[in-house]
Design a protein around this motif. Sequence first.
Motif, PDB file in Angstrom:
ATOM      1  N   ILE A  33      -5.314   4.457   4.398  1.00  0.00           N
ATOM      2  CA  ILE A  33      -5.304   4.184   2.959  1.00  0.00           C
ATOM      3  C   ILE A  33      -3.919   3.717   2.519  1.00  0.00           C
ATOM      4  CG2 ILE A  33      -5.438   5.284   0.676  1.00  0.00           C
ATOM      5  CD1 ILE A  33      -7.759   6.961   1.765  1.00  0.00           C
ATOM      6  N   LEU A  34      -2.882   4.366   3.008  1.00  0.00           N
ATOM      7  CA  LEU A  34      -1.512   3.969   2.675  1.00  0.00           C
ATOM      8  C   LEU A  34      -1.200   2.561   3.188  1.00  0.00           C
ATOM      9  CD1 LEU A  34       0.373   7.323   3.399  1.00  0.00           C
ATOM     10  CD2 LEU A  34       0.250   6.164   1.179  1.00  0.00           C
ATOM     11  N   GLU A  35      -1.660   2.264   4.392  1.00  0.00           N
ATOM     12  CA  GLU A  35      -1.416   0.935   4.961  1.00  0.00           C
ATOM     13  C   GLU A  35      -2.147  -0.146   4.178  1.00  0.00           C
ATOM     14  OE1 GLU A  35      -2.320   0.994   9.111  1.00  0.00           O
ATOM     15  OE2 GLU A  35      -0.754   2.452   9.590  1.00  0.00           O
ATOM     16  N   LEU A  36      -3.380   0.130   3.793  1.00  0.00           N
ATOM     17  CA  LEU A  36      -4.130  -0.826   2.994  1.00  0.00           C
ATOM     18  C   LEU A  36      -3.451  -1.051   1.640  1.00  0.00           C
ATOM     19  CD1 LEU A  36      -7.769   0.299   3.818  1.00  0.00           C
ATOM     20  CD2 LEU A  36      -6.813  -1.956   4.292  1.00  0.00           C
ATOM     21  N   ASN A  37      -2.989   0.024   1.036  1.00  0.00           N
ATOM     22  CA  ASN A  37      -2.270  -0.091  -0.237  1.00  0.00           C
ATOM     23  C   ASN A  37      -1.041  -0.984  -0.090  1.00  0.00           C
ATOM     24  OD1 ASN A  37       0.265   1.161  -1.836  1.00  0.00           O
ATOM     25  ND2 ASN A  37      -1.554   1.283  -3.125  1.00  0.00           N
ATOM     26  N   HIS A  38      -0.324  -0.793   1.007  1.00  0.00           N
ATOM     27  CA  HIS A  38       0.895  -1.569   1.254  1.00  0.00           C
ATOM     28  C   HIS A  38       0.575  -3.064   1.387  1.00  0.00           C
ATOM     29  CE1 HIS A  38       4.873  -2.535   2.785  1.00  0.00           C
ATOM     30  NE2 HIS A  38       4.327  -3.110   3.845  1.00  0.00           N
ATOM     31  N   LEU A  42       1.564  -6.316  -1.084  1.00  0.00           N
ATOM     32  CA  LEU A  42       2.228  -7.531  -0.605  1.00  0.00           C
ATOM     33  C   LEU A  42       1.445  -8.787  -1.013  1.00  0.00           C
ATOM     34  CD1 LEU A  42       3.277  -6.504   3.030  1.00  0.00           C
ATOM     35  CD2 LEU A  42       4.756  -6.683   1.017  1.00  0.00           C
ATOM     36  N   CYS A  43       0.134  -8.726  -0.862  1.00  0.00           N
ATOM     37  CA  CYS A  43      -0.700  -9.886  -1.167  1.00  0.00           C
ATOM     38  C   CYS A  43      -0.698 -10.208  -2.660  1.00  0.00           C
ATOM     39  CB  CYS A  43      -2.134  -9.640  -0.712  1.00  0.00           C
ATOM     40  SG  CYS A  43      -2.347  -9.516   1.081  1.00  0.00           S
ATOM     41  N   GLU A  44      -0.592  -9.177  -3.473  1.00  0.00           N
ATOM     42  CA  GLU A  44      -0.680  -9.372  -4.916  1.00  0.00           C
ATOM     43  C   GLU A  44       0.452 -10.244  -5.447  1.00  0.00           C
ATOM     44  OE1 GLU A  44      -2.557  -6.647  -8.394  1.00  0.00           O
ATOM     45  OE2 GLU A  44      -1.224  -5.675  -6.963  1.00  0.00           O
ATOM     46  N   SER A  45       1.609 -10.161  -4.809  1.00  0.00           N
ATOM     47  CA  SER A  45       2.771 -10.914  -5.288  1.00  0.00           C
ATOM     48  C   SER A  45       2.931 -12.266  -4.593  1.00  0.00           C
ATOM     49  CB  SER A  45       4.044 -10.085  -5.083  1.00  0.00           C
ATOM     50  OG  SER A  45       4.227  -9.765  -3.710  1.00  0.00           O
ATOM     51  N   ASP A  46       1.982 -12.620  -3.724  1.00  0.00           N
ATOM     52  CA  ASP A  46       2.054 -13.877  -2.979  1.00  0.00           C
ATOM     53  C   ASP A  46       1.059 -14.874  -3.573  1.00  0.00           C
ATOM     54  OD1 ASP A  46       1.981 -15.969  -1.158  1.00  0.00           O
ATOM     55  OD2 ASP A  46       2.148 -14.665   0.597  1.00  0.00           O
ATOM     56  N   GLU A  88      -6.263   6.083  -6.743  1.00  0.00           N
ATOM     57  CA  GLU A  88      -5.075   5.388  -7.232  1.00  0.00           C
ATOM     58  C   GLU A  88      -4.533   4.388  -6.219  1.00  0.00           C
ATOM     59  OE1 GLU A  88      -2.359   8.457  -8.330  1.00  0.00           O
ATOM     60  OE2 GLU A  88      -3.490   9.038 -10.124  1.00  0.00           O
ATOM     61  N   LEU A  89      -4.511   4.771  -4.942  1.00  0.00           N
ATOM     62  CA  LEU A  89      -3.878   3.919  -3.945  1.00  0.00           C
ATOM     63  C   LEU A  89      -4.780   2.819  -3.405  1.00  0.00           C
ATOM     64  CD1 LEU A  89      -1.824   6.320  -3.994  1.00  0.00           C
ATOM     65  CD2 LEU A  89      -1.381   5.779  -1.610  1.00  0.00           C
ATOM     66  N   LEU A  90      -6.100   3.021  -3.447  1.00  0.00           N
ATOM     67  CA  LEU A  90      -6.957   2.052  -2.786  1.00  0.00           C
ATOM     68  C   LEU A  90      -8.159   1.615  -3.614  1.00  0.00           C
ATOM     69  CD1 LEU A  90      -7.563   0.356  -0.303  1.00  0.00           C
ATOM     70  CD2 LEU A  90      -8.719   2.334   0.705  1.00  0.00           C
TER      71      LEU A  90
END
Length: 255
Positions: A33-38, A42-46, A88-90
């Motif tokens: 879940i943490l990795e997916l959130n990360h 990243l994708c959101e700002s690209d 919240e995270l995913l």
Amino acid sequence: MQIENIQFEQEGTIMYITINREKYLNALNKKTILELNHVLSLCESDDSIRVLIITGSGDKAFVAGADIKEFASFNRREGTELSRFGHELLFDKIATYTKPVIAAINGYALGGGLELALAAQIRIASNNAKMGQPEVTLGVIPGYGGTQRLTQLVGKGKAMELILTGEMISANEALKIGMVNYVVSQEDLMLKAIEIANKIAANSPRAVRKSIQAINATYGNIGLLKEIELFGSCFGTEEFQEGVTAFLEKRKPNF
């Protein structure tokens, strides 16, 4: 962050994300879940990424649920925090994401796995996929949005049936009740996902983003907050202990 449980690769305007825990049927644990959130952050700002496609590794499972071993001994407070953490995270992050997320369901999508697919904007299933919310067999309820998003998609009556019985349904049944958008062969699953992704990517990114926001505005979060509370209240009970113990011992629970 060191990424161990997912793979991600961009091709053109599409980001492909694969949950890579095939040995565990791609079950969601805290680290995943943490990795997916990360990666989602990243994708959101690209701006070069217009659409995301999420799938599971192998041909057996999209995500076969949460990693039950992680929370088998949780009490009520820990169970509530588990649900809030996931929301919240995913799951809420995907449901309100600024770019469309397509779930390519390539096998079992159960419990948290189905909830992950439900949070996506579009769902495509291979014809071998099986879907369900079996949480009641563990002595809990869906805790990652299933009580709300499943009801929004298939209606109250069918959602009640699926959640209260805990039964799995086939991909074709899921299509019939509106849980998924398409059912295709295993070989054509990613091709169909890419076809839809390319159609979306050709449109105005701003208009796509605003459309997601407008559609989501139809649904409030009161139900999700109540789900978190009720999910947590199931933990630490005798029925929860029997449910998770039976699962880990690979036997039927005796409620």
